[in-house]
Design an enzyme around this catalytic site. Sequence first.
Site, mmCIF file in Angstrom:
data_model
loop_
_atom_site.group_PDB
_atom_site.id
_atom_site.type_symbol
_atom_site.label_atom_id
_atom_site.label_comp_id
_atom_site.label_asym_id
_atom_site.label_seq_id
_atom_site.Cartn_x
_atom_site.Cartn_y
_atom_site.Cartn_z
ATOM 1 C CB SER A 26 -0.887 -0.004 1.233
ATOM 2 O OG SER A 26 -2.144 -0.531 0.911
ATOM 3 N NE ARG A 42 -3.440 5.069 6.896
ATOM 4 C CZ ARG A 42 -2.501 5.903 6.470
ATOM 5 N NH1 ARG A 42 -2.567 7.195 6.757
ATOM 6 N NH2 ARG A 42 -1.494 5.476 5.759
ATOM 7 N N PRO A 49 -7.825 -0.271 -6.605
ATOM 8 C CG PRO A 49 -8.308 1.656 -7.826
ATOM 9 C CD PRO A 49 -8.292 0.155 -7.937
ATOM 10 N NE ARG A 105 -2.995 4.099 0.838
ATOM 11 C CZ ARG A 105 -2.913 3.770 2.117
ATOM 12 N NH1 ARG A 105 -3.013 4.687 3.033
ATOM 13 N NH2 ARG A 105 -2.715 2.505 2.484
ATOM 14 C CB CYS A 159 -6.402 6.645 28.433
ATOM 15 S SG CYS A 159 -7.785 7.593 29.027
#
Length: 462
Positions: free
Chosen positions: A234, A356, A313, A315, A387
Amino acid sequence: MAANPLAPDWLVEPADANELAPGVWSRHVDRADSGALRIAGVPAGALHAAYGTPLYVIDEDDARGRAAAIREAFSSAFDAHGSHVTVYYAGKAFLSIEVARWMIDAGLNLDVCSGGELAVALAADIDPRRLGFHGNNKSLAEIDQAVEVGVGAIVLDSVIEIERVAQAAERHGRTQNVRLRINSGVHASTHEYLATAREDQKFGIPLAEAAATVAAIRARPSLRFLGLHSHIGSQIFESAGFAEAARRLLAVHAELLAGGDVPELNLGGGFGIAYTEADTVTPIESIAADFARVVAAECAALGIPVPVIAVEPGRLVVGPSTVTLYEVGTIKDVVVEGTDVRKYVSVDGGMSDNVRPALYGADYTVRIANRRSTADPVLVRVAGKHCESGDIVVHADYLPGDVTPGDLVAVAATGAYCWSLASNYNYLGRPAVVAVKDGAARVIVRRETEADLLSRDTGVTA
Ligand SMILES: Cc1ncc(COP(=O)(O)O)c(C=O)c1O
């Protein structure tokens, strides 16, 4: 002013920290005369007031336009070599009923990889023949449903699946089209690719085992073999990795032709996008043309016809189309290693809406969205409210130094693998997704409420 030594090497301090770098932001993002960011003509402040934050805002025409442009780029590149391309949108990047329909309208097919993703595609009334079904561990129920509804192709990921899919097809009296996922030994990531005999990962079967596996597929009358499939990674910027995978697969594809029909070759997805100005993206037209040249040359050398090519595809289609809006809550200047200062700007979302950066160190671009500022740029780290100290939304960028609680900030290129990887960590409801177009906004996925969050807890008393 000397650059902040805490800034990564790739990050250039902008002359103006209000600027919106073309290529990083969706096509219809600009600033109104007031200085406020607008997405497809809708001011960030109006979106905040109507829908709250965090908020995913998808530029509808941008997403639809990219889908159509990608299909066009591949079609014209392969048309030139007498072939044909099928473009599948990889739904894992972002999937909702509305977006699935946009993709079909743009002439793309759709890839799903779970029963849940299949349910979305079916709810969007997509002709199942336009669906591909992936996954390295599809459940028997998922296989059965995919066959029953008539999914166009199932990508077999292991030898075990031959029997499972063949049996499901027999049960339903169907002939099921299948592809075989190959572990080509080519792995590409950003600007590099690596080619080994076999990559150490869970997907696919080794090239060396392809012929025997395809023979086993062909021995099952309820299966129809379409061709080989490969996905090499990717966020890839160069075509060299794809070219190497294509060469490796075509050599086996040519051998397989001796035993029967092999109508297509699927070369997966993975085309990179710009998350920051440091990402230099090769235009898809040029990647598609390289692809087509390599495939055509290789087929000529092997003396075989150019097969129908499929690509997947995700992204590249939806990534650049979305911005996430957040409201700034707290700000801290943290002194690091004696004298250097990093400004931590904490927002009302974080790793629950974009994991990400925490998952694999992804970088993003941030700008103030409710106003323009004349203050000098300062290095910031945008942190979430969870947290976890790794709960970072933007590791490093510059914002005007007067960024203040109550400001809205926009993070660019959050359309892929943000919403789809979202969680309820710390019991935050997942944000709404709003589509904007021609100055109007509408919710395409509503925000999760506290009632939603409690609805599965059997401890709730009336
Ligand atoms: C088999 C397969 N095809 C296509 C894709 C889409 O990749 P990208 O969104 O990088 O284009 C993926 C992503 O993981 C994948 O696993």
